[in-house]
Motif scaffolding. Structure first.
Motif, PDB file in Angstrom:
ATOM      1  N   THR A  11       0.832  -1.203   0.000  1.00  0.00           N
ATOM      2  CA  THR A  11       0.000   0.000   0.000  1.00  0.00           C
ATOM      3  C   THR A  11       0.863   1.248   0.000  1.00  0.00           C
ATOM      4  O   THR A  11       0.600   2.202  -0.740  1.00  0.00           O
ATOM      5  CB  THR A  11      -0.950  -0.003   1.215  1.00  0.00           C
ATOM      6  OG1 THR A  11      -1.774  -1.166   1.144  1.00  0.00           O
ATOM      7  CG2 THR A  11      -1.820   1.238   1.236  1.00  0.00           C
ATOM      8  N   ILE A  15       0.994   4.250  -2.868  1.00  0.00           N
ATOM      9  CA  ILE A  15       0.870   5.679  -2.565  1.00  0.00           C
ATOM     10  C   ILE A  15       2.035   6.443  -3.179  1.00  0.00           C
ATOM     11  O   ILE A  15       1.849   7.491  -3.812  1.00  0.00           O
ATOM     12  CB  ILE A  15       0.793   5.918  -1.037  1.00  0.00           C
ATOM     13  CG1 ILE A  15      -0.478   5.289  -0.462  1.00  0.00           C
ATOM     14  CG2 ILE A  15       0.848   7.412  -0.722  1.00  0.00           C
ATOM     15  CD1 ILE A  15      -0.516   5.216   1.058  1.00  0.00           C
ATOM     16  N   GLN A  34      -5.536  14.250   0.513  1.00  0.00           N
ATOM     17  CA  GLN A  34      -6.907  13.745   0.390  1.00  0.00           C
ATOM     18  C   GLN A  34      -7.202  13.275  -1.033  1.00  0.00           C
ATOM     19  O   GLN A  34      -7.741  12.178  -1.235  1.00  0.00           O
ATOM     20  CB  GLN A  34      -7.899  14.829   0.803  1.00  0.00           C
ATOM     21  CG  GLN A  34      -9.339  14.353   0.785  1.00  0.00           C
ATOM     22  CD  GLN A  34     -10.294  15.411   1.327  1.00  0.00           C
ATOM     23  OE1 GLN A  34      -9.897  16.510   1.660  1.00  0.00           O
ATOM     24  NE2 GLN A  34     -11.561  15.049   1.414  1.00  0.00           N
ATOM     25  N   MET A  37      -5.175  10.024  -1.808  1.00  0.00           N
ATOM     26  CA  MET A  37      -5.707   8.827  -1.159  1.00  0.00           C
ATOM     27  C   MET A  37      -7.048   8.419  -1.767  1.00  0.00           C
ATOM     28  O   MET A  37      -7.327   7.232  -1.939  1.00  0.00           O
ATOM     29  CB  MET A  37      -5.825   9.054   0.345  1.00  0.00           C
ATOM     30  CG  MET A  37      -4.472   9.281   1.043  1.00  0.00           C
ATOM     31  SD  MET A  37      -3.319   7.918   0.851  1.00  0.00           S
ATOM     32  CE  MET A  37      -3.967   6.803   2.093  1.00  0.00           C
ATOM     33  N   LYS A  38      -7.862   9.401  -2.124  1.00  0.00           N
ATOM     34  CA  LYS A  38      -9.146   9.101  -2.743  1.00  0.00           C
ATOM     35  C   LYS A  38      -8.952   8.397  -4.085  1.00  0.00           C
ATOM     36  O   LYS A  38      -9.677   7.452  -4.413  1.00  0.00           O
ATOM     37  CB  LYS A  38      -9.957  10.390  -2.934  1.00  0.00           C
ATOM     38  CG  LYS A  38     -11.354  10.162  -3.454  1.00  0.00           C
ATOM     39  CD  LYS A  38     -12.126  11.465  -3.534  1.00  0.00           C
ATOM     40  CE  LYS A  38     -13.533  11.216  -4.035  1.00  0.00           C
ATOM     41  NZ  LYS A  38     -14.296  12.460  -4.140  1.00  0.00           N
ATOM     42  N   LEU A  42      -8.392   4.850  -0.817  1.00  0.00           N
ATOM     43  CA  LEU A  42      -7.931   4.699   0.559  1.00  0.00           C
ATOM     44  C   LEU A  42      -8.424   5.896   1.355  1.00  0.00           C
ATOM     45  O   LEU A  42      -8.771   6.933   0.784  1.00  0.00           O
ATOM     46  CB  LEU A  42      -6.399   4.629   0.609  1.00  0.00           C
ATOM     47  CG  LEU A  42      -5.753   3.468  -0.140  1.00  0.00           C
ATOM     48  CD1 LEU A  42      -4.242   3.669  -0.233  1.00  0.00           C
ATOM     49  CD2 LEU A  42      -6.081   2.142   0.549  1.00  0.00           C
ATOM     50  N   THR A  43      -8.411   5.785   2.653  1.00  0.00           N
ATOM     51  CA  THR A  43      -8.882   6.887   3.488  1.00  0.00           C
ATOM     52  C   THR A  43      -7.775   7.899   3.716  1.00  0.00           C
ATOM     53  O   THR A  43      -6.591   7.549   3.763  1.00  0.00           O
ATOM     54  CB  THR A  43      -9.377   6.380   4.858  1.00  0.00           C
ATOM     55  OG1 THR A  43      -8.274   5.812   5.568  1.00  0.00           O
ATOM     56  CG2 THR A  43     -10.496   5.367   4.692  1.00  0.00           C
ATOM     57  N   HIS A  44      -8.186   9.144   3.868  1.00  0.00           N
ATOM     58  CA  HIS A  44      -7.252  10.237   4.136  1.00  0.00           C
ATOM     59  C   HIS A  44      -6.457   9.962   5.411  1.00  0.00           C
ATOM     60  O   HIS A  44      -5.240  10.137   5.447  1.00  0.00           O
ATOM     61  CB  HIS A  44      -8.039  11.553   4.243  1.00  0.00           C
ATOM     62  CG  HIS A  44      -7.207  12.724   4.622  1.00  0.00           C
ATOM     63  ND1 HIS A  44      -7.166  13.200   5.902  1.00  0.00           N
ATOM     64  CD2 HIS A  44      -6.371  13.502   3.890  1.00  0.00           C
ATOM     65  CE1 HIS A  44      -6.351  14.246   5.940  1.00  0.00           C
ATOM     66  NE2 HIS A  44      -5.859  14.441   4.736  1.00  0.00           N
ATOM     67  N   PHE A  47      -3.332   7.629   5.391  1.00  0.00           N
ATOM     68  CA  PHE A  47      -2.052   8.147   4.912  1.00  0.00           C
ATOM     69  C   PHE A  47      -1.023   8.169   6.033  1.00  0.00           C
ATOM     70  O   PHE A  47       0.143   7.813   5.835  1.00  0.00           O
ATOM     71  CB  PHE A  47      -2.256   9.560   4.345  1.00  0.00           C
ATOM     72  CG  PHE A  47      -0.985  10.250   3.954  1.00  0.00           C
ATOM     73  CD1 PHE A  47      -0.414  10.028   2.717  1.00  0.00           C
ATOM     74  CD2 PHE A  47      -0.353  11.136   4.824  1.00  0.00           C
ATOM     75  CE1 PHE A  47       0.755  10.661   2.347  1.00  0.00           C
ATOM     76  CE2 PHE A  47       0.813  11.775   4.463  1.00  0.00           C
ATOM     77  CZ  PHE A  47       1.370  11.541   3.216  1.00  0.00           C
TER      78      PHE A  47
END
Length: 190
Positions: A11, A15, A34, A37-38, A42-44, A47
Protein backbone atom coordinates in the motif's frame (compact mmCIF):
# COMPACT_ATOMS: atom_id res chain seq x y z
CA UNK A 1 -8.90 -4.85 10.80
CA UNK A 2 -5.11 -5.13 11.00
CA UNK A 3 -3.11 -5.73 7.84
CA UNK A 4 0.12 -7.70 7.68
CA UNK A 5 3.44 -5.98 6.94
CA UNK A 6 3.49 -7.14 3.33
CA UNK A 7 0.09 -5.55 2.65
CA UNK A 8 1.19 -2.37 4.39
CA UNK A 9 4.41 -2.23 2.31
CA UNK A 10 2.45 -2.75 -0.94
CA UNK A 11 0.00 0.00 0.00
CA UNK A 12 2.83 2.38 0.85
CA UNK A 13 4.41 1.65 -2.55
CA UNK A 14 1.09 2.30 -4.31
CA UNK A 15 0.87 5.68 -2.57
CA UNK A 16 4.43 6.57 -3.59
CA UNK A 17 3.83 5.57 -7.22
CA UNK A 18 0.59 7.52 -7.48
CA UNK A 19 2.16 10.56 -5.80
CA UNK A 20 5.13 10.42 -8.19
CA UNK A 21 2.77 10.38 -11.17
CA UNK A 22 0.67 13.23 -9.82
CA UNK A 23 3.67 15.34 -8.73
CA UNK A 24 5.12 15.10 -12.24
CA UNK A 25 1.79 15.80 -13.93
CA UNK A 26 0.14 18.31 -11.57
CA UNK A 27 2.87 19.47 -9.19
CA UNK A 28 3.34 19.01 -5.46
CA UNK A 29 1.04 21.81 -4.31
CA UNK A 30 -1.83 20.70 -6.54
CA UNK A 31 -1.64 17.16 -5.17
CA UNK A 32 -3.36 17.05 -1.82
CA UNK A 33 -3.13 14.07 0.49
CA UNK A 34 -6.91 13.74 0.39
CA UNK A 35 -7.08 13.70 -3.43
CA UNK A 36 -4.20 11.27 -3.63
CA UNK A 37 -5.71 8.83 -1.16
CA UNK A 38 -9.15 9.10 -2.74
CA UNK A 39 -7.69 8.21 -6.15
CA UNK A 40 -6.29 5.04 -4.56
CA UNK A 41 -9.60 4.30 -2.84
CA UNK A 42 -7.93 4.70 0.56
CA UNK A 43 -8.88 6.89 3.49
CA UNK A 44 -7.25 10.24 4.14
CA UNK A 45 -6.46 9.21 7.71
CA UNK A 46 -4.78 6.03 6.48
CA UNK A 47 -2.05 8.15 4.91
CA UNK A 48 -0.53 8.78 8.33
CA UNK A 49 -0.12 5.06 8.91
CA UNK A 50 2.43 5.14 6.09
CA UNK A 51 3.98 8.61 6.27
CA UNK A 52 4.55 11.14 9.03
CA UNK A 53 3.92 14.06 6.67
CA UNK A 54 3.47 15.09 3.06
CA UNK A 55 7.14 16.16 3.10
CA UNK A 56 8.17 12.57 3.79
CA UNK A 57 6.02 11.46 0.86
CA UNK A 58 7.63 14.11 -1.36
CA UNK A 59 11.09 12.74 -0.53
CA UNK A 60 10.02 9.17 -1.25
CA UNK A 61 8.24 10.11 -4.48
CA UNK A 62 11.28 12.05 -5.72
CA UNK A 63 13.51 9.05 -5.08
CA UNK A 64 11.03 6.80 -6.85
CA UNK A 65 10.94 9.16 -9.85
CA UNK A 66 14.67 8.71 -10.28
CA UNK A 67 14.22 4.97 -10.61
CA UNK A 68 11.11 5.15 -12.75
CA UNK A 69 12.13 7.94 -15.12
CA UNK A 70 12.98 5.39 -17.80
CA UNK A 71 9.30 5.31 -18.75
CA UNK A 72 9.93 8.22 -21.12
CA UNK A 73 13.60 9.13 -20.85
CA UNK A 74 16.39 6.59 -20.40
CA UNK A 75 17.86 6.29 -16.92
CA UNK A 76 21.27 5.28 -18.15
CA UNK A 77 23.10 6.72 -21.07
CA UNK A 78 24.15 3.67 -23.06
CA UNK A 79 24.28 2.69 -26.70
CA UNK A 80 26.20 3.87 -29.74
CA UNK A 81 25.25 7.53 -29.33
CA UNK A 82 24.03 7.78 -25.74
CA UNK A 83 23.90 11.53 -25.28
CA UNK A 84 22.33 12.44 -28.64
CA UNK A 85 19.74 9.69 -28.14
CA UNK A 86 19.00 10.93 -24.63
CA UNK A 87 18.56 14.50 -25.89
CA UNK A 88 16.27 13.35 -28.72
CA UNK A 89 14.11 11.39 -26.30
CA UNK A 90 14.06 14.04 -23.58
CA UNK A 91 13.01 16.79 -26.00
CA UNK A 92 10.38 14.68 -27.71
CA UNK A 93 6.70 15.44 -28.05
CA UNK A 94 5.97 12.23 -26.13
CA UNK A 95 7.91 13.49 -23.11
CA UNK A 96 6.29 16.90 -23.42
CA UNK A 97 2.80 15.43 -23.67
CA UNK A 98 3.16 12.81 -20.93
CA UNK A 99 4.58 14.57 -17.88
CA UNK A 100 3.17 11.94 -15.52
CA UNK A 101 5.64 9.44 -16.99
CA UNK A 102 8.62 11.73 -17.45
CA UNK A 103 11.30 13.69 -15.68
CA UNK A 104 10.26 15.29 -12.42
CA UNK A 105 12.55 18.32 -12.68
CA UNK A 106 10.40 20.36 -15.10
CA UNK A 107 7.37 20.13 -12.83
CA UNK A 108 8.70 20.35 -9.29
CA UNK A 109 12.00 22.23 -9.31
CA UNK A 110 10.57 25.74 -9.29
CA UNK A 111 7.66 24.73 -7.11
CA UNK A 112 9.81 23.26 -4.34
CA UNK A 113 12.10 26.27 -4.45
CA UNK A 114 9.14 28.64 -4.15
CA UNK A 115 7.83 26.69 -1.18
CA UNK A 116 11.18 27.20 0.51
CA UNK A 117 11.10 23.45 0.92
CA UNK A 118 13.73 22.07 -1.39
CA UNK A 119 14.40 18.46 -0.51
CA UNK A 120 17.69 16.57 -0.23
CA UNK A 121 16.19 14.03 -2.63
CA UNK A 122 16.04 16.77 -5.29
CA UNK A 123 19.74 17.49 -4.81
CA UNK A 124 20.54 13.78 -4.99
CA UNK A 125 18.47 13.39 -8.16
CA UNK A 126 20.08 16.41 -9.79
CA UNK A 127 23.61 15.34 -8.89
CA UNK A 128 22.93 11.81 -10.15
CA UNK A 129 21.66 13.08 -13.51
CA UNK A 130 24.55 15.55 -13.82
CA UNK A 131 26.96 12.70 -13.09
CA UNK A 132 25.41 10.57 -15.83
CA UNK A 133 25.61 13.41 -18.32
CA UNK A 134 29.11 14.34 -17.20
CA UNK A 135 30.40 10.88 -18.10
CA UNK A 136 29.77 11.77 -21.74
CA UNK A 137 30.99 15.36 -21.74
CA UNK A 138 34.53 16.73 -21.49
CA UNK A 139 33.63 19.48 -19.01
CA UNK A 140 31.37 19.28 -15.93
CA UNK A 141 29.94 22.70 -16.77
CA UNK A 142 28.67 21.21 -20.00
CA UNK A 143 26.54 18.76 -18.02
CA UNK A 144 24.91 21.67 -16.17
CA UNK A 145 24.34 23.49 -19.46
CA UNK A 146 22.81 20.43 -21.14
CA UNK A 147 20.50 19.56 -18.24
CA UNK A 148 19.43 23.18 -17.75
CA UNK A 149 18.61 23.48 -21.44
CA UNK A 150 16.70 20.20 -21.48
CA UNK A 151 14.58 21.08 -18.45
CA UNK A 152 14.05 24.70 -19.47
CA UNK A 153 13.00 23.79 -23.01
CA UNK A 154 10.57 21.17 -21.72
CA UNK A 155 9.05 23.64 -19.24
CA UNK A 156 8.61 26.28 -21.94
CA UNK A 157 7.22 23.81 -24.48
CA UNK A 158 4.61 22.68 -21.97
CA UNK A 159 3.75 26.23 -20.99
CA UNK A 160 2.60 27.59 -24.33
CA UNK A 161 -0.80 27.13 -25.98
CA UNK A 162 0.38 27.22 -29.61
CA UNK A 163 1.43 23.69 -30.68
CA UNK A 164 3.70 25.06 -33.40
CA UNK A 165 5.52 27.27 -30.90
CA UNK A 166 5.82 24.35 -28.51
CA UNK A 167 7.33 22.16 -31.23
CA UNK A 168 9.65 24.99 -32.25
CA UNK A 169 10.99 25.30 -28.70
CA UNK A 170 11.76 21.57 -28.58
CA UNK A 171 13.30 21.59 -32.06
CA UNK A 172 15.48 24.66 -31.38
CA UNK A 173 16.79 23.34 -28.07
CA UNK A 174 17.42 19.89 -29.53
CA UNK A 175 19.30 21.32 -32.52
CA UNK A 176 21.41 23.62 -30.35
CA UNK A 177 22.37 20.82 -27.97
CA UNK A 178 23.20 18.42 -30.78
CA UNK A 179 25.34 21.10 -32.43
CA UNK A 180 27.11 21.68 -29.12
CA UNK A 181 27.84 17.96 -28.82
CA UNK A 182 29.15 17.86 -32.37
CA UNK A 183 31.45 20.80 -31.68
CA UNK A 184 32.65 19.24 -28.42
CA UNK A 185 33.26 15.86 -30.05
CA UNK A 186 35.39 17.54 -32.72
CA UNK A 187 37.65 18.88 -29.98
CA UNK A 188 37.35 15.97 -27.52
CA UNK A 189 35.61 12.60 -27.54
CA UNK A 190 32.14 12.64 -25.95
Amino acid sequence: MRYDEEHKAKTRQRIIEEAAKRFRRDGVNATSVQTLMKALKLTHGGFYGHFTSKDELIDEALRYCLLEIGAVTPVSLTGDRPLPEFIQRYLSTVHRDEPARGCIFPTVSAELGQRGAAHPATDQALLARLGQLGEHLPDSQDAVLVLSTLVGALVLSRGVADPKLSDHILDAARSALLELLEAKSSGAQC
